[in-house]
Design a protein around this motif. Structure first.
Motif, mmCIF file in Angstrom:
data_model
loop_
_atom_site.group_PDB
_atom_site.id
_atom_site.type_symbol
_atom_site.label_atom_id
_atom_site.label_comp_id
_atom_site.label_asym_id
_atom_site.label_seq_id
_atom_site.Cartn_x
_atom_site.Cartn_y
_atom_site.Cartn_z
ATOM 1 N N LYS A 484 0.818 -1.216 0.000
ATOM 2 C CA LYS A 484 0.000 0.000 0.000
ATOM 3 C C LYS A 484 0.850 1.263 0.000
ATOM 4 N N ILE A 485 1.873 1.257 -0.859
ATOM 5 C CA ILE A 485 2.771 2.411 -0.934
ATOM 6 C C ILE A 485 2.028 3.600 -1.536
ATOM 7 N N ASN A 486 2.135 4.755 -0.871
ATOM 8 C CA ASN A 486 1.548 6.028 -1.320
ATOM 9 C C ASN A 486 0.019 5.972 -1.460
ATOM 10 N N GLU A 487 -0.616 5.095 -0.681
ATOM 11 C CA GLU A 487 -2.070 5.097 -0.614
ATOM 12 C C GLU A 487 -2.517 5.924 0.594
ATOM 13 N N ASN A 488 -3.794 6.289 0.610
ATOM 14 C CA ASN A 488 -4.309 7.140 1.680
ATOM 15 C C ASN A 488 -4.222 6.428 3.030
ATOM 16 N N VAL A 489 -3.733 7.153 4.039
ATOM 17 C CA VAL A 489 -3.603 6.625 5.397
ATOM 18 C C VAL A 489 -4.195 7.647 6.366
ATOM 19 N N THR A 490 -5.029 7.173 7.284
ATOM 20 C CA THR A 490 -5.618 8.044 8.309
ATOM 21 C C THR A 490 -5.198 7.553 9.683
ATOM 22 N N ILE A 491 -4.525 8.424 10.431
ATOM 23 C CA ILE A 491 -4.064 8.090 11.780
ATOM 24 C C ILE A 491 -4.616 9.157 12.722
ATOM 25 N N ASP A 492 -5.510 8.744 13.621
ATOM 26 C CA ASP A 492 -6.208 9.679 14.500
ATOM 27 C C ASP A 492 -5.606 9.678 15.893
ATOM 28 N N VAL A 493 -5.697 10.840 16.531
ATOM 29 C CA VAL A 493 -5.281 10.967 17.923
ATOM 30 C C VAL A 493 -6.348 10.313 18.804
ATOM 31 N N PRO A 494 -5.961 9.507 19.802
ATOM 32 C CA PRO A 494 -6.968 8.913 20.714
ATOM 33 C C PRO A 494 -7.813 10.001 21.376
ATOM 34 N N GLU A 495 -9.094 9.710 21.520
ATOM 35 C CA GLU A 495 -10.004 10.704 22.093
ATOM 36 C C GLU A 495 -9.615 11.070 23.520
ATOM 37 N N VAL A 496 -9.235 10.101 24.326
ATOM 38 C CA VAL A 496 -8.876 10.340 25.723
ATOM 39 C C VAL A 496 -7.525 9.681 25.989
ATOM 40 N N SER A 497 -6.623 10.424 26.614
ATOM 41 C CA SER A 497 -5.324 9.852 26.975
ATOM 42 C C SER A 497 -4.821 10.543 28.233
ATOM 43 N N ARG A 498 -3.926 9.865 28.930
ATOM 44 C CA ARG A 498 -3.332 10.410 30.145
ATOM 45 C C ARG A 498 -1.853 10.609 29.922
ATOM 46 N N SER A 499 -1.304 11.549 30.670
ATOM 47 C CA SER A 499 0.118 11.834 30.536
ATOM 48 C C SER A 499 0.936 10.668 31.070
ATOM 49 N N MET A 500 1.898 10.247 30.271
ATOM 50 C CA MET A 500 2.756 9.142 30.673
ATOM 51 C C MET A 500 3.590 9.517 31.901
ATOM 52 N N MET A 501 4.070 10.766 31.957
ATOM 53 C CA MET A 501 4.896 11.165 33.087
ATOM 54 C C MET A 501 4.091 11.155 34.377
ATOM 55 N N GLU A 502 2.817 11.563 34.285
ATOM 56 C CA GLU A 502 1.975 11.504 35.478
ATOM 57 C C GLU A 502 1.818 10.071 35.948
ATOM 58 N N GLU A 503 1.628 9.176 34.988
ATOM 59 C CA GLU A 503 1.477 7.766 35.354
ATOM 60 C C GLU A 503 2.786 7.197 35.880
ATOM 61 N N VAL A 504 3.907 7.658 35.319
ATOM 62 C CA VAL A 504 5.204 7.191 35.809
ATOM 63 C C VAL A 504 5.411 7.644 37.250
ATOM 64 N N ASN A 505 5.071 8.893 37.517
ATOM 65 C CA ASN A 505 5.208 9.400 38.893
ATOM 66 C C ASN A 505 4.277 8.649 39.848
ATOM 67 N N LYS A 506 3.045 8.382 39.375
ATOM 68 C CA LYS A 506 2.113 7.610 40.204
ATOM 69 C C LYS A 506 2.654 6.201 40.438
ATOM 70 N N ALA A 507 3.241 5.642 39.395
ATOM 71 C CA ALA A 507 3.796 4.292 39.516
ATOM 72 C C ALA A 507 4.950 4.272 40.506
ATOM 73 N N LYS A 508 5.749 5.330 40.475
ATOM 74 C CA LYS A 508 6.851 5.405 41.442
ATOM 75 C C LYS A 508 6.315 5.433 42.870
ATOM 76 N N ILE A 509 5.245 6.202 43.071
ATOM 77 C CA ILE A 509 4.641 6.288 44.407
ATOM 78 C C ILE A 509 4.066 4.935 44.818
ATOM 79 N N ARG A 510 3.369 4.305 43.853
ATOM 80 C CA ARG A 510 2.824 2.969 44.170
ATOM 81 C C ARG A 510 3.952 1.991 44.460
ATOM 82 N N GLY A 511 5.065 2.173 43.761
ATOM 83 C CA GLY A 511 6.215 1.322 44.018
ATOM 84 C C GLY A 511 6.784 1.531 45.417
ATOM 85 N N LYS A 512 6.803 2.775 45.861
ATOM 86 C CA LYS A 512 7.280 3.054 47.214
ATOM 87 C C LYS A 512 6.353 2.443 48.256
#
Length: 617
Positions: A484-512
């Motif tokens: 499918k070289i040079n054919e139409n491609v549609t890539i959408d942003v997820p409607e809802v997402s969370r910040s990875m860094m926030e989750e990493v910080n939360k994970a660190k706290i849960r780890g502690k």
């Protein structure tokens, strides 16, 4: 008197390289007077000696046709002055009568084209009879077609260049064009074979060398704006014991060993990791690659443990999105299953700083780029044959990577890193590279266009001996198909997402929090052991509640498990004990107002009540 047309004609003939004698002969045949011819030639062909008198080769006939202007450069026609007509029925005497069949003397005889005879060839046929030059009072009616014949004769003179007819010129032009086509086509073929130019098609019976074909493929990569890529990756590691299992049974889970196994039995097992991805890629903006991938990973390790997970990834405008797999230990760390996490370049840099104690500066990055550009990894490229993939005809090439060049590259990379840990292991790392059996890649490109269609990569090792007791052999295989070289491609942003860094910080706290609970569990085991060793006593009482300065001889004095508890909580904890009981309370990292409390009566629990005795409330 010299006529202007005569002067122009002589000038034109001289520019074409016609000799004086040939010009004189042509003018004489056309009926021009000798004295006018010689006088005109003298202007363009001057002589130091007197010009010899030209004698016409045959008697002249009166030209009854008026001057008709033909194409530029046509032979001029001499006008005849009117004079009384002689009796045409009576033969007129001639100075030197000669039969027409006899050859006429010429100053310089040369072959004549039949089309180039005198104007008599275009006049009505008449009997040849001796004639003398006569003045005509009245020309009378012109012969039928005389004007047209005169024009045709002048045009024929134009068609003849340097004595060659038009057909010869046309043939020469076609031959020249043919030669140019041969040279141009041959040059294009040679340039295409050598890779100097990139033709959009494949020339039959002429194909570029494998090296040029790969260069064309790399060049065509820049023209690919969108594509679909399906990739299968498989990592296989086989482990085999060289010695018996007498001292190594603890290294293997019990489900590997059957009930009939003996300590002298050798064990061999294969660990496999398979990853399958289907990915759409949008390369329209070279500064920001967008992609969407669905991945499936399947692991089978230690002879019995297996794990299968599905996930999805997207990269949009330099932001990476990941859907959290529905796996307990992963969702516990990353958050709600099937939700999206997002992190950008700044997040990645922040994480890399934490993971790498010696970050790569700009100077090291430039060194690495220069090293990659100057290193020639490819040892050889050979063509395997023509194969059909997805109904497309492709050429199959095999590429071998030089193991020595790769080893030297790794050595220089370690030197550039300048990290003490890597430098200390450099000798061992390079010696392990000697165990590489083969590094090869197979590439399929579409015939004619040389766009990539499929590629595979294989890295296999010989048997690696580890500490004289274990033999390890590994293999990595990657298969990828592009479509499918040079054919139409549609890539959408997820409607809802969370910040990875926030989750990493939360994970660190849960780890502690998890570390706090684990350390208290270890302290509980230590307390029971201490109780047994001290004749059913927890030692002296620690009634001040201090964990950092406990009473000498109490349960908390010089306790390694207690040191781990304090290290996880930044020395914030409460400790109480008597000879018959104890309690420890520490704040959780996720919520400092919530305590994780341990005592010898009720076990461990969360509480909001501060500890004041040997009982958690």
């Amino acid at each position: 008197m010299i006529n202007e047309d005569l002067i122009k004609y002589i000038d034109a003939q001289k520019l074409k390289g016609v000799s004086r004698e040939d010009i004189s002969l042509k003018l004489s045949n056309a009926g021009w007077k000798t004295e006018d011819i010689n006088e005109g030639l003298e202007k363009f062909f001057p002589t130091s000696s007197p010009t010899p008198t030209f004698t016409p080769p045959e008697p002249l006939k009166p030209n009854l046709m008026p001057k008709v202007v033909g194409p530029a450069g046509a032979l001029p026609i001499k006008k005849i002055e009117a004079s009384p007509v002689l009796n045409s029925k009576q033969p007129q005497p001639q100075s030197q009568p000669q039969p027409q069949s006899q050859p006429q003397p010429q100053s310089q005889p040369q072959p004549q084209d039949p089309r180039m005879n005198s104007f008599d060839a275009f006049r009505p046929e008449q009997k040849v009879q001796p004639m003398v030059t006569a003045n005509i009072m009245s020309p009378g009616p012109l012969p039928q077609g005389a004007v047209t014949a005169s024009y045709r004769k002048d045009y024929q003179n134009l068609e003849t260049i340097s004595g060659e007819p038009k057909s010869h010129i046309v043939r020469s032009i076609f031959i020249t064009i043919f030669i140019l086509l041969i040279l141009g086509g041959g040059g294009a073929i040679f340039a295409s074979i050598k890779g100097y130019i990139n033709l959009p098609f494949e020339i039959p019976f002429f194909k570029p060398t494998p090296e040029v074909a790969m260069a064309k493929m790399m060049s065509n990569l820049s023209d690919m704006k969108t594509l679909h890529q399906a990739t299968d990756l498989e990592l296989s590691i086989t482990v085999e014991e060289l010695d018996t299992m007498k001292d190594n049974t603890e290294l293997y889970p019990s489900n590997i060993l059957d009930t009939d196994s003996s300590p002298d039995k050798k064990v061999a097992m294969t660990n496999k990791v398979k990853i399958k991805t289907d990915m759409d890629v949008d390369l329209t903006n070279p500064d920001s690659i967008n992609l969407s991938a669905i991945a499936n990973a399947n692991m089978s390790i230690l002879g019995g443990f297996s794990l299968n997970l599905d996930s999805e990834f997207r990269m949009i405008n330099k932001t990476f999105y990941m859907k959290i797999p529905d796996i307990g230990m992963i969702s516990e760390f990353a958050g709600e299953p099937n939700s999206w996490l997002a992190f950008n370049e700044s997040d990645i840099k922040e994480l890399s700083k934490e993971e790498s104690p010696v970050p790569y500066n700009e100077a090291k990055i430039k060194q690495i780029k220069a090293l990659v550009e100057e290193t020639k990894f490819i040892e050889s490229i050979t063509e395997v044959g023509v194969e059909t993939i997805d109904n497309e005809s492709t050429r199959h090439y095999q590429i071998l990577v030089s193991k020595e060049v790769l080893k030297n590259f790794i050595s220089k990379m370690i030197d550039i890193s300048d990290e003490p840990e890597l430098n200390s292991q450099k000798t061992e790392i390079l010696s392990q590279m000697d165990s590489i059996d083969e590094i090869k890649a197979d590439v399929w490109v579409v015939k004619g266009t040389y766009t990539p269609k499929k590629f595979t990569f294989v890295l296999s090792t010989k048997d690696i001996i580890i500490k004289d007791s274990m033999k390890v052999k590994g293999k990595v295989t990657i298969n990828s198909v592009i479509s499918k070289i040079n054919e139409n491609v549609t890539i959408d942003v997820p409607e809802v997402s969370r910040s990875m860094m926030e989750e990493v910080n939360k994970a660190k706290i849960r780890g502690k929090d998890a570390a706090i609970k684990a350390n208290l569990a270890n302290m509980r085991a230590h307390a029971e052991l201490f109780y047994d060793q001290n004749k059913n006593s927890y030692g002296k009482a620690n009634s001040n509640g201090s964990c950092t300065s406990p009473t000498k001889g109490s349960l908390f004095d010089n306790s390694e498990p207690m040191a781990l508890v304090l290290n996880a909580t930044d020395n914030i904890a409460s400790c109480y004990s008597t000879s018959k009981g104890y309690a420890i309370s520490v704040p959780l990292a996720s919520d400092p107002t919530t305590m994780w409390c341990l005592d010898n009566v009720g076990g461990m629990k969360e509480t909001k009540v501060p500890l004041t005795s040997t009982i958690c409330k």
